[in-house]
Design a protein around this motif. Structure first.
Motif, PDB file in Angstrom:
ATOM      1  N   ASP A 230       4.108  -8.346   2.782  1.00 50.21           N
ATOM      2  CA  ASP A 230       3.097  -7.766   3.674  1.00 50.21           C
ATOM      3  C   ASP A 230       3.407  -6.304   3.983  1.00 50.21           C
ATOM      4  OD1 ASP A 230       2.004 -10.255   3.665  1.00 50.21           O
ATOM      5  OD2 ASP A 230       2.774 -10.827   5.644  1.00 50.21           O
ATOM      6  N   SER A 231       4.702  -6.006   4.178  1.00 48.43           N
ATOM      7  CA  SER A 231       5.086  -4.613   4.432  1.00 48.43           C
ATOM      8  C   SER A 231       4.823  -3.744   3.218  1.00 48.43           C
ATOM      9  CB  SER A 231       6.568  -4.541   4.828  1.00 48.43           C
ATOM     10  OG  SER A 231       6.821  -5.278   6.002  1.00 48.43           O
ATOM     11  N   GLY A 232       5.063  -4.281   2.021  1.00 46.94           N
ATOM     12  CA  GLY A 232       4.763  -3.527   0.806  1.00 46.94           C
ATOM     13  C   GLY A 232       3.275  -3.231   0.674  1.00 46.94           C
ATOM     14  N   ILE A 233       2.445  -4.211   1.038  1.00 47.76           N
ATOM     15  CA  ILE A 233       0.993  -3.992   0.992  1.00 47.76           C
ATOM     16  C   ILE A 233       0.581  -2.901   1.975  1.00 47.76           C
ATOM     17  CG2 ILE A 233      -1.248  -5.062   1.448  1.00 47.76           C
ATOM     18  CD1 ILE A 233      -0.059  -7.710   0.468  1.00 47.76           C
ATOM     19  N   MET A 234       1.127  -2.954   3.189  1.00 46.29           N
ATOM     20  CA  MET A 234       0.769  -1.956   4.198  1.00 46.29           C
ATOM     21  C   MET A 234       1.259  -0.564   3.823  1.00 46.29           C
ATOM     22  SD  MET A 234      -1.021  -3.613   6.291  1.00 46.29           S
ATOM     23  CE  MET A 234      -1.250  -2.183   7.321  1.00 46.29           C
ATOM     24  N   VAL A 235       2.484  -0.472   3.288  1.00 46.78           N
ATOM     25  CA  VAL A 235       3.013   0.839   2.880  1.00 46.78           C
ATOM     26  C   VAL A 235       2.197   1.405   1.725  1.00 46.78           C
ATOM     27  CG1 VAL A 235       5.001   2.004   1.860  1.00 46.78           C
ATOM     28  CG2 VAL A 235       5.341   0.397   3.742  1.00 46.78           C
TER      29      VAL A 235
ATOM     30  N   SER B  77      -0.975   0.807   1.039  1.00 49.44           N
ATOM     31  CA  SER B  77      -2.271   1.259   1.565  1.00 49.44           C
ATOM     32  C   SER B  77      -2.127   2.552   2.350  1.00 49.44           C
ATOM     33  CB  SER B  77      -2.885   0.164   2.442  1.00 49.44           C
ATOM     34  OG  SER B  77      -2.057  -0.104   3.570  1.00 49.44           O
ATOM     35  N   GLN B  78      -1.027   2.710   3.099  1.00 49.07           N
ATOM     36  CA  GLN B  78      -0.817   3.951   3.839  1.00 49.07           C
ATOM     37  C   GLN B  78      -0.618   5.134   2.907  1.00 49.07           C
ATOM     38  OE1 GLN B  78       2.451   3.075   6.451  1.00 49.07           O
ATOM     39  NE2 GLN B  78       1.154   2.188   8.048  1.00 49.07           N
ATOM     40  N   VAL B  79       0.100   4.915   1.812  1.00 48.63           N
ATOM     41  CA  VAL B  79       0.282   5.991   0.828  1.00 48.63           C
ATOM     42  C   VAL B  79      -1.055   6.386   0.214  1.00 48.63           C
ATOM     43  CG1 VAL B  79       1.322   6.570  -1.396  1.00 48.63           C
ATOM     44  CG2 VAL B  79       2.686   5.406   0.350  1.00 48.63           C
TER      45      VAL B  79
ATOM     46  N   TRP C  17      -5.118  13.891   2.054  1.00 50.47           N
ATOM     47  CA  TRP C  17      -4.618  15.142   1.465  1.00 50.47           C
ATOM     48  C   TRP C  17      -5.683  15.767   0.559  1.00 50.47           C
ATOM     49  CZ3 TRP C  17       0.448  17.073   2.198  1.00 50.47           C
ATOM     50  CH2 TRP C  17       0.791  18.173   1.408  1.00 50.47           C
ATOM     51  N   LEU C  18      -6.324  14.933  -0.280  1.00 51.40           N
ATOM     52  CA  LEU C  18      -7.374  15.443  -1.160  1.00 51.40           C
ATOM     53  C   LEU C  18      -8.576  15.944  -0.363  1.00 51.40           C
ATOM     54  CD1 LEU C  18      -7.334  12.798  -4.048  1.00 51.40           C
ATOM     55  CD2 LEU C  18      -6.500  15.156  -4.119  1.00 51.40           C
TER      56      LEU C  18
ATOM     57  N   PHE D 203      -4.932  10.797   9.423  1.00 48.23           N
ATOM     58  CA  PHE D 203      -5.981  10.123   8.653  1.00 48.23           C
ATOM     59  C   PHE D 203      -5.470   8.795   8.102  1.00 48.23           C
ATOM     60  CE2 PHE D 203      -8.424   9.238   4.832  1.00 48.23           C
ATOM     61  CZ  PHE D 203      -9.722   9.477   5.249  1.00 48.23           C
ATOM     62  N   ALA D 204      -4.231   8.773   7.594  1.00 48.96           N
ATOM     63  CA  ALA D 204      -3.677   7.554   7.011  1.00 48.96           C
ATOM     64  C   ALA D 204      -3.501   6.467   8.064  1.00 48.96           C
ATOM     65  CB  ALA D 204      -2.341   7.862   6.331  1.00 48.96           C
ATOM     66  N   PHE D 205      -2.935   6.813   9.213  1.00 47.28           N
ATOM     67  CA  PHE D 205      -2.696   5.794  10.230  1.00 47.28           C
ATOM     68  C   PHE D 205      -3.992   5.353  10.912  1.00 47.28           C
ATOM     69  CE2 PHE D 205       1.678   7.186   9.773  1.00 47.28           C
ATOM     70  CZ  PHE D 205       2.383   6.014   9.965  1.00 47.28           C
ATOM     71  N   SER D 206      -4.976   6.230  10.997  1.00 42.89           N
ATOM     72  CA  SER D 206      -6.269   5.814  11.535  1.00 42.89           C
ATOM     73  C   SER D 206      -6.937   4.799  10.625  1.00 42.89           C
ATOM     74  CB  SER D 206      -7.173   7.041  11.718  1.00 42.89           C
ATOM     75  OG  SER D 206      -6.618   7.957  12.634  1.00 42.89           O
ATOM     76  N   CYS D 207      -6.905   5.068   9.320  1.00 44.08           N
ATOM     77  CA  CYS D 207      -7.470   4.102   8.368  1.00 44.08           C
ATOM     78  C   CYS D 207      -6.681   2.798   8.355  1.00 44.08           C
ATOM     79  CB  CYS D 207      -7.502   4.709   6.963  1.00 44.08           C
ATOM     80  SG  CYS D 207      -8.618   6.114   6.778  1.00 44.08           S
ATOM     81  N   THR D 208      -5.357   2.891   8.567  1.00 44.66           N
ATOM     82  CA  THR D 208      -4.541   1.679   8.595  1.00 44.66           C
ATOM     83  C   THR D 208      -4.884   0.810   9.802  1.00 44.66           C
ATOM     84  OG1 THR D 208      -2.753   2.911   7.519  1.00 44.66           O
ATOM     85  CG2 THR D 208      -2.185   0.823   8.532  1.00 44.66           C
TER      86      THR D 208
END
Length: 393
Positions: free
Chosen positions: A6-11, A13-15, A22-23, A48-53
């Motif tokens: 689960d942590s791998g999935i979340m990391v 998605s955050q990346v 960034w784009l 942006f990444a943590f808001s989407c997460t």
């Protein structure tokens, strides 16, 4: 083992969200600017990444994806990082870049940036006084104290966003609001623009020839150095020479007119493209959606007003009520409670996505209109602050 997966999935998605932010920063916001602050770019992409997460975790909670303990851990972690960025990092850098643009405060910009941040913290903390959010059970800088104040700001911004989306969505997608634009209108405005540009060119040629004549006469090298001599040189001109100050004023007025004509021409072209798009199958589909969501928003506003005036508590939403009426009329077996929740979630998600999309488009236009090489960093950070405040609430 499931926690690691689960942590791998979340990391992962955050990346991906970080890369998309960034784009968006590089391709949209700062595509016309060569000077880019690396810190601003990183802060915007992180928010942006943590808001989407956070939005992703809400979807996972509804659909039951991932383990409940993993969702709770990542929700807590994301919330702590977002509060750290929202309350401490972004306001400090906004104050830092504001102070950096002031020449008198440039040497002591770090000290004055701390003063600006402390001022923000004072008003941010005083924001909670009118609301019953103070509790002796929690510390001064606890998550509960911070999230309560951020919630006040986020709910206010979300209300403004909802009102903006309710007005902007029908205006954007419904062909009823399109004005009639013909090729003759565009051609006439383009001719006015070309005539204005020709007048600007001719006047600038006159100014260049006048400067050349003054240079040949030696008037450029013999400029008066005293104050009254400078005033006299501006207000008077030699016999047979051009009044350069008057011509420059005319050029400035014509350049402002040309900018307005160019914007009107671009608006007419955009309206003409919208007219052509509304005639396609996809345009007709979005036109139907515009009518549907307009009726839905008007009904929600009407029912909310009725509930507030008569102190009623709404028990069923329009989607559930409509499904119940349809099922009872057709006499079929249908799980109303299950499907009404999912359909309501999809409809609300569509409204939120279109509202955020419209807000981002408007903010991007606003960014292009007022930003410069000095103010662009501050505006991007303010955009990140608004985005994460809405997501946190």
């Amino acid at each position: 083992m499931s926690f690691l997966i689960d942590s791998g999935i979340m990391v992962t998605s955050q990346v991906l969200f970080f890369g998309f932010g960034w784009l968006f920063f590089m391709r949209k916001l700062f595509k016309d600017y060569e000077v880019r602050q690396y810190v601003v770019q990183v802060v915007f992409s992180v928010t942006f990444a943590f808001s989407c997460t956070m939005f992703e975790l809400i979807i996972f909670e509804i659909l039951g994806v991932l383990n409940s303990s993993s969702r709770y851990f990542h929700w807590k972690l994301n919330l702590c990082v977002i509060l750290l960025v929202l309350v401490f990092m972004v306001p400090f850098y906004i104050g830092y870049f504001i102070v950096s643009n002031i020449r008198l405060l440039h040497r002591q910009r770090l000290l004055f940036a701390c003063v600006v941040w402390l001022t923000f913290m004072y008003f941010f903390w005083k924001l909670g006084d009118p609301f019953p959010i103070l509790s002796p059970k929690h510390g001064i800088l606890s998550i509960e104290q911070l999230i309560s104040r951020v919630g006040v700001i986020g709910v206010t911004l979300m209300a403004l966003l909802s009102g903006f989306g309710a007005v902007n969505c029908p205006y954007t997608y419904m062909s009823y609001f399109l004005r009639n634009v013909t090729d003759a209108d565009i051609l006439a405005l383009e001719r006015r623009l070309l005539q204005t540009i020709d007048m600007i060119i001719s006047k600038k040629k006159r100014m260049a020839m006048a400067h050349r004549t003054m240079f040949q006469r030696g008037e450029v090298h013999n400029k008066p150095t005293s104050f009254w001599g400078m005033i006299k040189s501006v207000t008077t001109s030699a016999p047979g020479s051009e009044n350069l100050s008057l011509i420059q004023q005319e050029v400035d007025a014509l350049e402002e007119l040309s900018r307005q004509l160019f914007l009107e021409t671009a608006d007419l072209h955009a309206t003409k493209e919208r007219i052509e798009y509304s005639k396609t199958f996809q345009g007709k589909y979005f036109n139907f959606l515009g009518y549907f969501f307009s009726i839905y928003c008007v009904w929600k506003i009407f029912m909310a007003t009725i509930n507030i005036v008569f102190d009623r508590v709404g028990k069923t939403d329009p989607v559930t009520r409509g499904i119940e009426i349809t099922v009872n009329y057709l006499g079929i077996q249908f799980d109303v409670k299950f499907w009404s929740q999912h359909i309501s979630f999809i409809l609300v998600g569509i409204i939120i996505v279109t509202s955020i999309r419209g807000l981002l488009i408007t903010l991007t236009k606003f960014f292009y209109a007022i930003s410069s090489s000095k103010s662009s960093n501050v505006i991007v950070l303010l955009l990140a602050q608004i985005m994460v405040s809405i997501q946190t609430c």
